[in-house]
Design a protein around this motif. Structure first.
Motif, mmCIF file in Angstrom:
data_model
loop_
_atom_site.group_PDB
_atom_site.id
_atom_site.type_symbol
_atom_site.label_atom_id
_atom_site.label_comp_id
_atom_site.label_asym_id
_atom_site.label_seq_id
_atom_site.Cartn_x
_atom_site.Cartn_y
_atom_site.Cartn_z
ATOM 1 N N UNK A 122 78.396 17.586 -3.491
ATOM 2 C CA UNK A 122 77.411 18.661 -3.344
ATOM 3 C C UNK A 122 78.029 19.946 -2.802
ATOM 4 N N UNK A 123 78.896 19.844 -1.789
ATOM 5 C CA UNK A 123 79.554 21.008 -1.207
ATOM 6 C C UNK A 123 80.387 21.731 -2.265
ATOM 7 N N UNK A 137 74.163 20.931 0.360
ATOM 8 C CA UNK A 137 74.564 20.131 1.511
ATOM 9 C C UNK A 137 74.063 18.704 1.352
ATOM 10 N N UNK A 138 74.952 17.767 1.623
ATOM 11 C CA UNK A 138 74.595 16.353 1.647
ATOM 12 C C UNK A 138 75.307 15.732 2.839
ATOM 13 N N UNK A 139 74.594 14.997 3.628
ATOM 14 C CA UNK A 139 75.173 14.379 4.825
ATOM 15 C C UNK A 139 76.395 13.546 4.463
ATOM 16 N N UNK A 184 85.143 17.203 -9.089
ATOM 17 C CA UNK A 184 85.140 16.714 -7.701
ATOM 18 C C UNK A 184 84.038 15.670 -7.559
ATOM 19 N N UNK A 185 84.449 14.484 -7.148
ATOM 20 C CA UNK A 185 83.582 13.316 -7.161
ATOM 21 C C UNK A 185 82.671 13.239 -5.941
ATOM 22 N N UNK A 186 81.545 12.579 -6.135
ATOM 23 C CA UNK A 186 80.665 12.245 -5.015
ATOM 24 C C UNK A 186 81.419 11.364 -4.023
#
Length: 346
Positions: A75-76, A80-82, A197-199
């Motif tokens: 996400x970045x 934003x994802x924790x 760019x991977x999760x």
């Protein structure tokens, strides 16, 4: 456009090589000129968006979802994802560029580069959307200029995306032609060309901090993981796995892991008409997944090099297929070999 059209006609004949055409879901391509954004919706679910605002240093597909709706890219920095790593802010979704073109770094350019150093970095500016078409196969085509900070054009890019999918699969075919507006030299460099760019879940697990240095000597630290989310792994067509995939050649490479209850994989397939086929895999455990045919020197420890030069008016074409699967199992090596063989005929 003639070269792209020829490739396109061939690719459309087998847009999905691992599933029956009857299973394909309809693709809706929805354009927002004001936002400089085009959404791609497959089977009623958002698959990805083509983003080309002037605020980004390159056009990107972001984010990418699997057929179940799970986001498979980091996400970045656009969201934003924790728990998301915040290194390498230039890694956004799926993109295409290069670290050293006529001495300019197109790969590492981002908002993080100080204004005083921006002159060392290139920019890819999308100036025309040539096609945005819905159907059994969705199409986005665009024109962009690879420029320096003064907007002097080095390369003209013409790219065509073709999108398709079914209940458990999404496919992107990317056909990119680069035409030199002046003499254009791709100096052999590590960072290029097709990048994703991977999760966090698809990263390889590691608790050790890592340091990476770019072409201009800037060091980036990737922090080791402090959770148990990362469970990814790589496999290449040559049987290389994990960290051993990096710097090796292969017709295809896939990353795979668990995301929730699903097994998820992303495969990138090279095409035999690409320069320096089969490509080198710039596949890092921390989540960078890239195909770079022009980074031969770094990948062979200096044994050989690949410096591609285009004279003014000359062009080169790159063709790739990205296959995203989810469900009980990921695609096997046998299935990917067949898909690659079918793709190679087109």
């Amino acid at each position: 456009m003639n070269q792209i059209k020829q490739v396109t006609l061939a690719l459309m004949m087998t847009a999905v090589s691992t599933v029956a055409i009857a299973q394909q879901q309809p693709v809706a391509v929805v354009r927002s000129t004001k936002d400089k954004k085009i959404d791609v919706i497959i089977g009623g679910k958002l698959f990805t968006s083509f983003l080309y605002p002037d605020s980004l240093e390159k056009p990107v597909l972001y984010p990418l979802h699997d057929a179940g709706g799970t986001v498979v890219t980091r996400s970045f920095p656009l969201d934003k994802r924790t728990g998301d790593p915040t290194d390498h802010p230039h890694h956004i979704g799926l993109w295409f560029n290069y670290e050293n073109l006529n001495g300019l770094d197109f790969w590492n350019n981002s908002y993080a580069i100080p204004a005083a150093k921006k002159s060392q970095y290139g920019w890819i500016r999308t100036d025309k959307i040539l096609e945005a078409q819905s159907g059994n196969t969705g199409v986005i085509a665009y024109h962009a200029n690879w420029t320096n900070q003064a907007k002097d054009v080095i390369l003209e890019e013409t790219t065509r995306f073709e999108f398709s999918g079914n209940a458990n699969q999404r496919i992107i075919d990317r056909i990119t032609t680069l035409k030199a507006n002046v003499e254009a030299k791709f100096n052999d460099a590590k960072d290029g060309m097709l990048g994703l760019r991977l999760a966090h879940e698809l990263q390889m697990p590691s608790k050790v901090d890592q340091k990476f240095t770019d072409d201009k000597g800037i060091v980036t630290v990737v922090k080791g993981g402090t959770d148990n989310l990362a469970n990814g792994n790589y496999l290449t067509s040559q049987g290389k796995t994990g960290d051993d995939a990096w710097s090796t050649r292969g017709v295809w490479c896939k990353v795979y892991g668990k995301m929730g209850a699903d097994s998820v994989s992303i495969a990138i397939i090279d095409h035999p008409r690409n320069p320096n086929y089969p490509t080198f895999w710039h596949a890092r455990g921390y989540g960078l997944f890239a195909a770079n045919p022009l980074g031969e020197k770094i990948f062979t420890n200096g044994k050989s090099a690949k410096n591609l030069t285009l004279k003014k008016g000359e062009s080169v074409t790159f063709i790739y297929r990205i296959v995203i699967n989810n469900g009980g199992n990921t695609l096997t090596a046998k299935q990917l070999n067949k898909s690659a063989a079918d793709f190679a005929k087109k």
